[in-house]
Design an enzyme around this catalytic site. Structure first.
Site, mmCIF file in Angstrom:
data_model
loop_
_atom_site.group_PDB
_atom_site.id
_atom_site.type_symbol
_atom_site.label_atom_id
_atom_site.label_comp_id
_atom_site.label_asym_id
_atom_site.label_seq_id
_atom_site.Cartn_x
_atom_site.Cartn_y
_atom_site.Cartn_z
ATOM 1 N N THR A 1 33.023 -1.655 -23.092
ATOM 2 C CA THR A 1 33.395 -2.362 -21.866
ATOM 3 C C THR A 1 32.260 -3.213 -21.311
ATOM 4 O OG1 THR A 1 32.787 -0.409 -20.597
ATOM 5 C CG2 THR A 1 35.119 -0.646 -21.197
ATOM 6 N N CYS A 2 31.096 -3.174 -21.926
ATOM 7 C CA CYS A 2 29.920 -3.904 -21.454
ATOM 8 C C CYS A 2 29.990 -5.365 -21.894
ATOM 9 C CB CYS A 2 28.657 -3.232 -21.998
ATOM 10 S SG CYS A 2 27.140 -4.154 -21.714
ATOM 11 N N ASP A 3 29.943 -6.299 -20.933
ATOM 12 C CA ASP A 3 30.008 -7.723 -21.257
ATOM 13 C C ASP A 3 28.873 -8.158 -22.177
ATOM 14 O OD1 ASP A 3 32.331 -8.195 -19.824
ATOM 15 O OD2 ASP A 3 31.269 -8.834 -18.012
#
Length: 111
Positions: A11-13
């Site tokens: 979920t980390c950009d």
């Protein structure tokens, strides 16, 4: 073709951008979700040796939500208890490791 291991969260950009750019640059990327597949103490050790307490993201929401006990814990114990507090991504090959996804890291991996 270089095979890289990217440690992070799906979920980390920054992790998503890094993975996409590295693959576009021709690297084979093995993604390791540090929350779903926690690292063992032996797997944390090279990262801790390379980056020390810089491996902890003290700007993150996860860090701000930690209790005082965990904020003052040893880095290795903190990361084992709360892997999401790791600064991301960590990109590793047999020859080197980098932390984060800034211009310097992009240049290091030709991405």
């Amino acid at each position: 073709m270089t095979v890289l291991t990217l440690y992070g969260l799906p979920t980390c950009d920054s992790c998503r951008k890094a993975r996409k750019a590295l693959e576009a640059a021709g690297h084979k990327v093995q993604f390791r979700d540090v929350r779903a597949q926690p690292l063992s103490a032996d797997e944390w050790q090279p990262l801790l040796t390379e980056f020390g307490d810089r491996l902890v993201n003290r700007q993150s929401q996860t860090w701000r939500n930690l209790n005082d006990y965990l904020k003052h814990a040893e880095v290795d114990a903190l990361l084992e208890a709360q892997p999401a507090v790791m600064k991301r991504p960590v990109i590793a090959s047999d020859a080197r490791m980098t932390l984060g996804w800034d211009d310097e890291v992009r240049a290091a991996w030709d991405a």
